[in-house]
Design a protein around this motif. Structure first.
Motif, PDB file in Angstrom:
ATOM      1  N   LEU A 191       4.138   3.196   0.201  1.00  0.00           N
ATOM      2  CA  LEU A 191       5.061   2.624  -0.771  1.00  0.00           C
ATOM      3  C   LEU A 191       4.750   1.161  -1.059  1.00  0.00           C
ATOM      4  CD1 LEU A 191       8.470   4.125   0.457  1.00  0.00           C
ATOM      5  CD2 LEU A 191       6.874   5.030  -1.240  1.00  0.00           C
ATOM      6  N   GLY A 192       4.485   0.390  -0.017  1.00  0.00           N
ATOM      7  CA  GLY A 192       4.177  -1.023  -0.213  1.00  0.00           C
ATOM      8  C   GLY A 192       2.937  -1.218  -1.066  1.00  0.00           C
ATOM      9  N   GLY A 193       1.888  -0.469  -0.772  1.00  0.00           N
ATOM     10  CA  GLY A 193       0.660  -0.556  -1.556  1.00  0.00           C
ATOM     11  C   GLY A 193       0.891  -0.130  -2.995  1.00  0.00           C
ATOM     12  N   ALA A 194       1.657   0.943  -3.193  1.00  0.00           N
ATOM     13  CA  ALA A 194       1.942   1.413  -4.552  1.00  0.00           C
ATOM     14  C   ALA A 194       2.729   0.369  -5.336  1.00  0.00           C
ATOM     15  CB  ALA A 194       2.712   2.734  -4.498  1.00  0.00           C
ATOM     16  N   ALA A 244      -1.556  -7.887   6.189  1.00  0.00           N
ATOM     17  CA  ALA A 244      -2.724  -8.642   5.723  1.00  0.00           C
ATOM     18  C   ALA A 244      -3.881  -7.700   5.392  1.00  0.00           C
ATOM     19  CB  ALA A 244      -3.146  -9.676   6.768  1.00  0.00           C
ATOM     20  N   ALA A 245      -4.057  -6.655   6.175  1.00  0.00           N
ATOM     21  CA  ALA A 245      -5.124  -5.686   5.905  1.00  0.00           C
ATOM     22  C   ALA A 245      -4.845  -4.942   4.594  1.00  0.00           C
ATOM     23  CB  ALA A 245      -5.256  -4.700   7.065  1.00  0.00           C
ATOM     24  N   LEU A 246      -3.598  -4.561   4.372  1.00  0.00           N
ATOM     25  CA  LEU A 246      -3.226  -3.905   3.117  1.00  0.00           C
ATOM     26  C   LEU A 246      -3.530  -4.828   1.941  1.00  0.00           C
ATOM     27  CD1 LEU A 246      -1.807  -1.825   1.265  1.00  0.00           C
ATOM     28  CD2 LEU A 246       0.354  -2.967   1.852  1.00  0.00           C
ATOM     29  N   PRO A 284      11.685   0.312   8.523  1.00  0.00           N
ATOM     30  CA  PRO A 284      10.618   0.905   9.343  1.00  0.00           C
ATOM     31  C   PRO A 284      10.322   2.360   8.988  1.00  0.00           C
ATOM     32  CG  PRO A 284      12.064  -0.410  10.722  1.00  0.00           C
ATOM     33  CD  PRO A 284      12.696  -0.368   9.349  1.00  0.00           C
ATOM     34  N   GLU A 285      11.347   3.145   8.679  1.00  0.00           N
ATOM     35  CA  GLU A 285      11.117   4.559   8.363  1.00  0.00           C
ATOM     36  C   GLU A 285      10.450   4.757   7.004  1.00  0.00           C
ATOM     37  OE1 GLU A 285      15.602   3.774   7.803  1.00  0.00           O
ATOM     38  OE2 GLU A 285      14.053   3.170   9.205  1.00  0.00           O
ATOM     39  N   ALA A 286      10.411   3.722   6.167  1.00  0.00           N
ATOM     40  CA  ALA A 286       9.742   3.808   4.863  1.00  0.00           C
ATOM     41  C   ALA A 286       8.332   3.214   4.904  1.00  0.00           C
ATOM     42  CB  ALA A 286      10.574   3.097   3.801  1.00  0.00           C
ATOM     43  N   GLN A 287       7.966   2.634   6.026  1.00  0.00           N
ATOM     44  CA  GLN A 287       6.645   2.024   6.150  1.00  0.00           C
ATOM     45  C   GLN A 287       5.593   3.073   6.488  1.00  0.00           C
ATOM     46  OE1 GLN A 287       7.030  -1.132   9.056  1.00  0.00           O
ATOM     47  NE2 GLN A 287       8.612  -2.150   7.858  1.00  0.00           N
ATOM     48  N   GLY A 288       4.344   2.748   6.171  1.00  0.00           N
ATOM     49  CA  GLY A 288       3.236   3.625   6.516  1.00  0.00           C
ATOM     50  C   GLY A 288       3.121   4.853   5.636  1.00  0.00           C
TER      51      GLY A 288
END
Length: 181
Positions: A123-126, A155-157, A116-120
């Protein structure tokens, strides 16, 4: 509840080659048996709201999460022998996992999960953009994944990255695909 011996990870394939990882201070390293406690805790964060809604006492919630992680892990390593199992590190700290199957012309993101602290923080998009670039560079026809129907943020990402919904779905997940043209 008895402890079971976790299934071992298969050997990882060729690492992703894109330099975007270092720019974000990210590193993918093959998952190993020593990573199982981290992976189990990470899995727990992905199901925390669901378990909290059940209202179970902590001991029951922990037992449920442990059994579900064990089942998922055995499925992933037993059924997806051509999958790369990577731990995502940022600045030397474990922050997630990326499981990627590159064994067919359609590459599949089996799982991408971040603490959770790495979300937003992008990173996921990259990571997905790097996987997309690798898929294109290595001649894949498409890249696909499954997203939990209730995970609107993910899903939006995926939609912003060019993934489109397919007709294939299950009761809990939608399949999205990124066709490489």
């Amino acid at each position: 509840m008895t402890e079971t011996t976790p299934a071992p990870f298969p050997a990882a394939g060729k690492p992703l080659e894109r330099r975007g990882l270092s720019r974000l201070r990210l590193r993918l390293r093959p998952a190993a048996e020593a990573d199982l406690p981290f992976l189990k805790a990470l899995y727990g964060t992905t199901r925390s709201s669901e378990v909290a809604a059940a209202g179970w006492p902590p001991v029951l919630a922990e037992a449920f999460l442990a059994s579900q992680f064990d089942l998922q892990h055995r499925h992933f390593v037993g059924e997806r022998l051509a999958t790369d199992f990577w731990i995502i590190e940022q600045a030397g700290v474990d922050v997630g996992r990326l499981y990627l199957n590159r064994s067919s012309s359609t590459w599949r993101v089996i799982d991408l999960a971040l603490l959770p602290e790495a979300q937003g923080r992008g990173l996921g998009g990259a990571l997905l953009r790097i996987v997309q670039a690798e898929a294109r560079a290595h001649g894949a026809d498409a890249l696909d994944l499954h997203v939990l129907k209730t995970n609107r943020r993910a899903a939006a990402l995926y939609g912003r990255l060019g993934f489109v919904l397919t007709a294939e779905e299950s009761a809990s997940h939608d399949r999205m695909i990124w066709p490489i043209s």
